[in-house]
Design a protein around this motif. Structure first.
Motif, PDB file in Angstrom:
ATOM      1  N   ARG A 183       0.814  -1.225   0.000  1.00 61.94           N
ATOM      2  CA  ARG A 183       0.000   0.000   0.000  1.00 61.94           C
ATOM      3  C   ARG A 183       0.844   1.271   0.000  1.00 61.94           C
ATOM      4  NH1 ARG A 183      -4.788   2.230   3.944  1.00 61.94           N
ATOM      5  NH2 ARG A 183      -4.110   4.384   3.834  1.00 61.94           N
ATOM      6  N   SER A 184       1.922   1.287   0.820  1.00 60.42           N
ATOM      7  CA  SER A 184       2.574   2.589   1.002  1.00 60.42           C
ATOM      8  C   SER A 184       4.067   2.471   1.265  1.00 60.42           C
ATOM      9  CB  SER A 184       1.923   3.312   2.194  1.00 60.42           C
ATOM     10  OG  SER A 184       2.027   2.507   3.347  1.00 60.42           O
ATOM     11  N   LEU A 185       4.733   3.561   0.947  1.00 61.18           N
ATOM     12  CA  LEU A 185       6.145   3.729   1.316  1.00 61.18           C
ATOM     13  C   LEU A 185       6.246   5.013   2.116  1.00 61.18           C
ATOM     14  CD1 LEU A 185       9.250   3.200   1.054  1.00 61.18           C
ATOM     15  CD2 LEU A 185       9.182   4.753  -0.895  1.00 61.18           C
ATOM     16  N   GLY A 206      14.570   9.067  -8.297  1.00 59.52           N
ATOM     17  CA  GLY A 206      13.568   9.439  -7.297  1.00 59.52           C
ATOM     18  C   GLY A 206      12.613   8.294  -7.001  1.00 59.52           C
ATOM     19  N   VAL A 207      12.525   7.927  -5.748  1.00 54.81           N
ATOM     20  CA  VAL A 207      11.654   6.817  -5.390  1.00 54.81           C
ATOM     21  C   VAL A 207      10.176   7.194  -5.593  1.00 54.81           C
ATOM     22  CG1 VAL A 207      11.390   7.311  -2.912  1.00 54.81           C
ATOM     23  CG2 VAL A 207      11.455   4.949  -3.687  1.00 54.81           C
ATOM     24  N   ALA A 208       9.892   8.497  -5.626  1.00 57.53           N
ATOM     25  CA  ALA A 208       8.507   8.929  -5.853  1.00 57.53           C
ATOM     26  C   ALA A 208       8.011   8.441  -7.217  1.00 57.53           C
ATOM     27  CB  ALA A 208       8.400  10.449  -5.770  1.00 57.53           C
ATOM     28  N   ALA A 209       8.908   8.449  -8.203  1.00 61.49           N
ATOM     29  CA  ALA A 209       8.523   7.998  -9.552  1.00 61.49           C
ATOM     30  C   ALA A 209       8.172   6.509  -9.523  1.00 61.49           C
ATOM     31  CB  ALA A 209       9.664   8.260 -10.523  1.00 61.49           C
ATOM     32  N   VAL A 210       8.906   5.734  -8.739  1.00 69.16           N
ATOM     33  CA  VAL A 210       8.620   4.294  -8.637  1.00 69.16           C
ATOM     34  C   VAL A 210       7.260   4.085  -7.959  1.00 69.16           C
ATOM     35  CG1 VAL A 210       9.460   2.081  -7.748  1.00 69.16           C
ATOM     36  CG2 VAL A 210      11.096   3.788  -8.552  1.00 69.16           C
ATOM     37  N   CYS A 211       6.987   4.877  -6.942  1.00 70.57           N
ATOM     38  CA  CYS A 211       5.677   4.781  -6.269  1.00 70.57           C
ATOM     39  C   CYS A 211       4.539   5.049  -7.256  1.00 70.57           C
ATOM     40  CB  CYS A 211       5.597   5.781  -5.109  1.00 70.57           C
ATOM     41  SG  CYS A 211       6.551   5.280  -3.684  1.00 70.57           S
ATOM     42  N   ARG A 212       4.715   6.102  -8.047  1.00 67.89           N
ATOM     43  CA  ARG A 212       3.667   6.432  -9.035  1.00 67.89           C
ATOM     44  C   ARG A 212       3.472   5.274 -10.004  1.00 67.89           C
ATOM     45  NH1 ARG A 212       5.697  11.541  -8.866  1.00 67.89           N
ATOM     46  NH2 ARG A 212       7.105  11.191 -10.613  1.00 67.89           N
ATOM     47  N   ILE A 216       1.910   2.847  -5.460  1.00 67.76           N
ATOM     48  CA  ILE A 216       2.176   2.793  -4.015  1.00 67.76           C
ATOM     49  C   ILE A 216       2.029   4.207  -3.457  1.00 67.76           C
ATOM     50  CG2 ILE A 216       3.976   2.325  -2.290  1.00 67.76           C
ATOM     51  CD1 ILE A 216       5.218   0.372  -4.423  1.00 67.76           C
ATOM     52  N   GLU A 217       1.276   4.358  -2.374  1.00 69.79           N
ATOM     53  CA  GLU A 217       1.114   5.688  -1.764  1.00 69.79           C
ATOM     54  C   GLU A 217       2.437   6.128  -1.155  1.00 69.79           C
ATOM     55  OE1 GLU A 217      -2.037   6.061   1.205  1.00 69.79           O
ATOM     56  OE2 GLU A 217      -3.217   4.649   0.012  1.00 69.79           O
ATOM     57  N   LEU A 218       2.754   7.402  -1.365  1.00 66.67           N
ATOM     58  CA  LEU A 218       3.996   7.938  -0.805  1.00 66.67           C
ATOM     59  C   LEU A 218       3.653   8.764   0.436  1.00 66.67           C
ATOM     60  CD1 LEU A 218       7.056   8.324  -1.164  1.00 66.67           C
ATOM     61  CD2 LEU A 218       6.559  10.322  -2.565  1.00 66.67           C
ATOM     62  N   ILE A 219       4.287   8.417   1.538  1.00 65.85           N
ATOM     63  CA  ILE A 219       4.048   9.116   2.809  1.00 65.85           C
ATOM     64  C   ILE A 219       5.332   9.850   3.187  1.00 65.85           C
ATOM     65  CG2 ILE A 219       3.480   8.806   5.255  1.00 65.85           C
ATOM     66  CD1 ILE A 219       1.939   6.274   4.494  1.00 65.85           C
TER      67      ILE A 219
END
Ligand code: NAP
Length: 339
Positions: A183-185, A206-212, A216-219
């Motif tokens: 669900r989230s990182l 950027g790990v944000a790009a992998v989440c997108r 996966i929700e980025l916290i």
């Protein structure tokens, strides 16, 4: 005038704003004292009243005789709500992969203890940090155990924390093989720690790009850089007690251009710099979980929900954040974060 979709002022609503509770029990960094509990309860009530519904805690928040204090307080405060209000909350905890927690069942007792302290309201369980760097054999079985908890219906969702792009992909793949969504990182992300949303530094891509990409929700944790980004620019403010004092003293001169831009941009929205720091995370698609201890701080955090940064404002802040980071004005990296 009705804004048109091409208007840069019209944007998809970003993620909300969550609440961090590390300070609720931590003496070393945050100077917790049980006499603060009434204020913390009022802070919680005000946050819920104002629509903040995501609360993050951990089984390691509070040590020694205060072990589990943050979870305990959160559980107690949530239990005081009306059932419908309590149902509307998301309570997330993080389990620490201490060296003695081993194997697929290594989290079983810890999970049960957290659930008890949270009085049965536990919606998301996260692996607190990656053991990849120092005990790579430990992590896989623990994650499998968290997956078991989801499959058994003991908890709705599983997340991880302090992982970079490489490790995130591996973990996502491992859970996906069993049909379990990640669900989230949760990672450190702020204007003083922007690596996760840029191609700057070690965290290339950027790990944000992998989440997108993987849904996966980025916290974003420490979105105010332990409170530093909530102070106005100018002379060094009164320093907090404890280890934050040294950090603030070191970062204060270099952070001035950023704080000045934040104050300026904030004033265009009738807001202050703290709101800009939180909305910068939201503008990057992340849910900031801001550490709150007073009702006034809850009000300030909730006020940021009513407005958003324009793409140009975000860009200006990105440039200043990356320039500051390149010049060494940045938060220390979490030593437990894996690539
Ligand atoms: N996964 C992990 O490894 C990890 C690591 C760190 C944190 N976290 C999570 O992230 C949460 C938030 O991070 P954090 O607590 O480290 O730092 P933060 O959110 O960056 O800063 C929190 C501090 O900022 C100050 N503050 C709050 N609202 C403010 C406002 N409106 N204006 C000015 N100052 C304000 C308060 O300190 P004062 O009261 O002293 O002003 C507060 O304790 C934690 O509580 C925890 O849940 C997770």
């Amino acid at each position: 005038m009705v804004p048109q979709p091409s208007d840069p002022g019209v944007r998809e609503p970003g993620p909300g704003i969550g609440v961090g509770t590390w300070a609720w029990g931590n003496q070393f960094l945050w100077g917790y004292d049980p006499r603060q509990d009434a204020t913390l309860a009022a802070c919680f009530q005000r946050a819920v009243q104002l629509g903040l519904s995501f609360f993050d805690t951990a089984d390691s928040y509070g040590t020694g005789r205060l072990q589990g204090r943050s979870e305990q307080l959160l559980g107690e405060f949530a239990a005081s709500l009306a059932p419908a209000q309590r149902l509307n909350l998301t309570l997330a905890t993080k389990l620490a992969p201490f060296p003695w927690r081993l194997g697929r069942d290594g989290f079983r007792r810890a999970f049960a203890a957290s659930q008890l302290r949270l009085r049965g309201k536990l919606d998301l369980v996260q692996l607190h940090w990656s053991t990849r760097r120092y005990a790579p054999w430990q992590e896989g079985p623990l994650l499998d155990g968290l997956g078991d908890l989801v499959q058994q219906g003991a908890v709705a969702a599983v997340g991880v924390s302090n992982m970079g792009p490489q490790r995130l992909r591996q973990v996502h793949g491992r859970l996906a093989q069993r049909g379990i969504p990640l669900r989230s990182l949760q990672i450190q992300l702020s204007l003083l720690c922007p690596g996760a949303v840029s191609s700057w530094g070690e965290d290339r891509g950027g790990v944000a790009a992998v989440c997108r990409e993987l849904g996966i929700e980025l916290i974003a944790y420490s979105p105010l850089a332990l409170g530093l980004l909530g102070r106005p620019p100018g002379p060094l403010p009164p320093l907090p007690a404890g280890p934050r004092r040294l950090l603030w003293r070191r970062l204060w001169p270099g952070v001035q251009p950023l704080l000045e831009a934040m104050a300026r941009i904030g004033s265009w929205h009738g807001a202050t710099g703290d709101g800009v720091a939180l909305n910068w995370c939201r503008a990057h698609g992340a849910l900031p979980i801001v550490g709150l201890r007073t009702p006034a701080q809850a009000e300030q955090a909730a006020a940021a929900l009513s407005w958003q940064l324009s793409p140009e404002e975000r860009q200006t802040l990105d440039q200043l954040a990356f320039a500051a980071a390149a010049a060494g004005t940045r938060m220390p990296a979490n030593p437990f974060e894996s690539a």
